[in-house]
Design an enzyme around this catalytic site. Structure first.
Site, short mmCIF file in Angstrom:
data_model
loop_
_atom_site.label_atom_id
_atom_site.label_comp_id
_atom_site.label_asym_id
_atom_site.label_seq_id
_atom_site.Cartn_x
_atom_site.Cartn_y
_atom_site.Cartn_z
N THR A 32 0.89 -1.17 0.00
CA THR A 32 0.00 0.00 0.00
C THR A 32 0.92 1.21 0.00
OG1 THR A 32 -1.64 -1.21 1.27
CG2 THR A 32 -1.80 1.15 1.41
N GLY A 78 -0.77 -2.64 6.27
CA GLY A 78 -1.80 -3.61 6.64
C GLY A 78 -2.35 -3.33 8.02
O1 DON Z 1 -6.90 -1.78 3.02
C1 DON Z 1 -6.13 -2.34 3.78
O2 DON Z 1 -6.15 -2.19 4.99
C2 DON Z 1 -5.07 -3.25 3.23
N1 DON Z 1 -5.44 -3.71 1.92
C3 DON Z 1 -3.78 -2.49 3.23
C4 DON Z 1 -2.60 -3.34 2.87
C5 DON Z 1 -1.33 -2.68 3.23
O3 DON Z 1 -1.28 -1.64 3.83
C6 DON Z 1 -0.09 -3.37 2.91
N2 DON Z 1 1.03 -2.45 3.05
N3 DON Z 1 2.13 -2.57 3.31
#
Ligand code: DON
Length: 583
Positions: free
Chosen positions: A385, A478
């Site tokens: 993300t 995440g």
């Molecule tokens: O929307 C969410 O919370 C997840 N799909 C985010 C994933 C995420 O942040 C991964 N990053 N490093």
């Protein structure tokens, strides 16, 4: 200068409490400074794209749109047009607007779609390949932002991204390495574009994406093409030909939602942050409400054991509520008011013991505040993300977090269009009661249904004090997103670290289940030992594994100096190609 003074005072506090080590003692890079405007993102070319658009007369939203499209080119692991995100805007009059362009489950999706005939979860099905994608929202979201809040045209906002795609950009060693992802090798179109069919890109190579450039040109001309025109047909035909679920109708039905942001107060600061379908804002406010009853700075320094204990216990309690209650607000009645009730926070506080953790299995929610939770279930959560923050010369601010979910999303690049599709379907609950690798649990409020948005943790946040902009914050990571934003707020507001030190400070995380206190690998060892002695099951992140970075998230932060109005940028300098750029 003020940030130096802040660093010094944090150092003095730490020295006067010599028993505990603190990250604030270490001299690190200074924040970036700007008088007019600032853009902070994980990629220097994307930050420069934002500044370019600002200098052409665009406002913070134009710059954010420019950064969003540029990241889709230069940061394919997470920047995207095939995913979704949230954009939080504070306009120059101080009004907040929250754009939800999270992906939606296609009409063909169903609760048990990732189970086999025996009712077991098919490994990887919601994560990898054609069936893992939700209907993308990013193009609609960015176009909506530009149309409703921007000053320039979409074509002007997208010009830097189109240039970066057609003329290419130079890869750093880390970026060249990232393109080796096995997720991409599996799918022929991805392997061709990102890996030249095995003749991998190297550091210093210029990476050009002509197909993506053409797609972006078409979007710049008419963003509706992606949802209702020839491009929608192209995406749908590709999906159908490969066993994916997204249809032309799904694309035509996609809609951006403006939602009421979550608001909160913490030590005289006002927070505006992400509402459901993000769990981020509500859990963040619950954490801060619990912590507002403590004088954290008095307990000891930033990242000292006494603070870590109280903060981790607040994390644990708020994540219990996240696990039990949250999902898409269009499909559930969520007890948001109750979760942010100050009396509820006080009741939670009463259950926190001074020098001892409360095992998660023994945690009992204070009675009389929340309705009975829907059935709790387990889902997988994953790892890619990105967040960017922008402030312009009128004080307009934008915090955007956007994602494909996993690194390079589903791994699938749409043939002829050159962009990667998300694997956001994995943010839903695949099967009731099946524990996952990451152990993050969520309730049946987050089970799969057609048209539903999966629960997110993304937490773009804007903070003001007495009506004046103070901070723009956010990160990927995440399930660790919410605790990282909480850590960033506490380090800034309670512990007065300067914004660059905040972005670089090693993080700690507790998410209720698994009952474990996680630390990044640079976390002071002696504090980890103290937490262990207190009774925590501690995990110094991936210390043993040299291949993994041992860090999570990347905070991309802006602070406003309350005295001078100067903009201070803090980019997580552990990621070596990002930038806080301003003028
Ligand atoms: O929307 C969410 O919370 C997840 N799909 C985010 C994933 C995420 O942040 C991964 N990053 N490093």
């Amino acid at each position: 200068m003020r940030p130096t003074v802040l660093r010094l005072s944090a150092t003095l506090t730490a020295l006067s409490l010599a028993a505990v080590s603190s990250f604030a003692q270490q001299a690190g890079p200074e924040p970036a400074r700007a008088q007019h405007a600032m853009v902070v993102s994980i990629h220097h070319d994307a930050s420069d794209a934002g500044v370019e658009v600002l200098k052409r007369g665009g406002n913070a939203v134009d710059a954010a749109v420019a950064v969003g499209f540029a990241l889709a080119v230069v940061y394919p692991a997470a920047g995207n047009i095939g995913g979704g995100g949230f954009m939080l805007i504070r306009d120059k009059h101080g009004n907040a607007h929250f754009l939800d362009y999270r992906e939606k489950a296609p009409a063909a999706a169903s609760r048990d779609m990732y189970l086999d005939a025996e009712g077991n979860v098919v490994p990887g099905m919601s994560l990898v390949g054609y069936k893992a994608s939700g209907v993308p929202g990013s193009v609609a979201g960015l176009a909506y932002a530009q149309q409703h809040f921007g000053k320039l045209s979409l074509a002007e906002d997208m010009a830097p991204a189109i240039r970066l795609a057609s003329e290419g950009f130079v890869l750093t060693p880390e970026e060249a390495r990232n393109l080796h992802s096995k997720n991409l090798t599996r799918f022929p179109v991805s392997a061709k574009i990102f890996q030249r069919d095995g003749n991998f890109y190297n550091e210093g190579d210029t990476f050009k994406q002509p197909e993506l450039a053409e797609t972006l040109r078409r979007i710049a001309k008419d963003p509706a093409d992606f949802y209702k025109g020839a491009m929608a047909q192209q995406i749908a035909s590709f999906e159908q030909a490969n066993g994916g679920n997204i249809t032309a109708q799904d694309l035509a039905d996609y809609q951006v939602k403006e939602r009421q942001p979550i608001t909160g107060r913490y030590r005289g600061y006002d927070l505006v942050t992400a509402p459901p379908p993000s769990s981020g804002g509500i859990v963040l406010v619950e954490i801060l409400n619990i912590l507002s009853g403590y004088n954290l700075a008095k307990l000891g320094p930033d990242r000292g054991a006494a603070q870590v204990h109280i903060i981790a216990e607040a994390f644990r309690r708020a994540y219990m509520d996240r696990a039990d209650y949250l999902g898409d607000p269009d499909f559930n009645n969520l007890p948001l008011k109750q979760m942010t009730n100050m009396r509820y926070a006080k009741a939670w506080r009463a259950s926190i013991r001074r020098n001892k953790p409360t095992p998660s299995k023994d945690l009992v929610r204070p009675a009389g505040f929340l309705p009975p939770p829907p059935e709790a279930t387990a889902v997988k959560e994953s790892t890619q993300t990105t967040h960017y923050s922008v402030v312009d010369s009128d004080g307009m601010a934008v915090a955007t977090t956007t994602t494909l979910n996993g690194g390079f999303g589903s791994g699938v690049t749409v043939e002829g269009l050159g962009f990667l599709l998300n694997n956001e379907m994995d943010d839903f609950t695949s099967k009731v009661g099946v524990p996952n690798v990451y152990g993050l649990i969520q309730s049946s409020a987050n089970s799969i249904a057609p048209g539903k948005r999966p629960l997110s943790a993304m937490t773009p946040t804007i903070i003001t004090r007495k009506g004046k902009l103070a901070y723009v914050m956010g990160t990927p990571g995440g399930s660790t997103i919410i605790t990282t934003v909480a850590n960033d707020i506490i380090s800034s507001i309670d512990n007065h670290l300067d914004i660059q030190a905040v972005a670089d400070a090693p993080r700690f995380h507790h998410q209720y289940l698994p009952d474990r206190l996680d630390f990044e690998k640079k976390f002071p060892r002696n504090v980890v030992e103290q937490m262990k002695a207190m009774g925590y099951d501690t995990n110094l992140n991936q210390m043993a594994d040299e291949k993994t970075s041992g860090v999570w998230g990347d905070s991309e932060l802006i602070a406003v100096d309350p005295k001078t109005g100067e903009l201070l940028g803090g980019h997580d300098s552990r990621r070596n190609y990002g930038k806080a750029a301003g003028y």
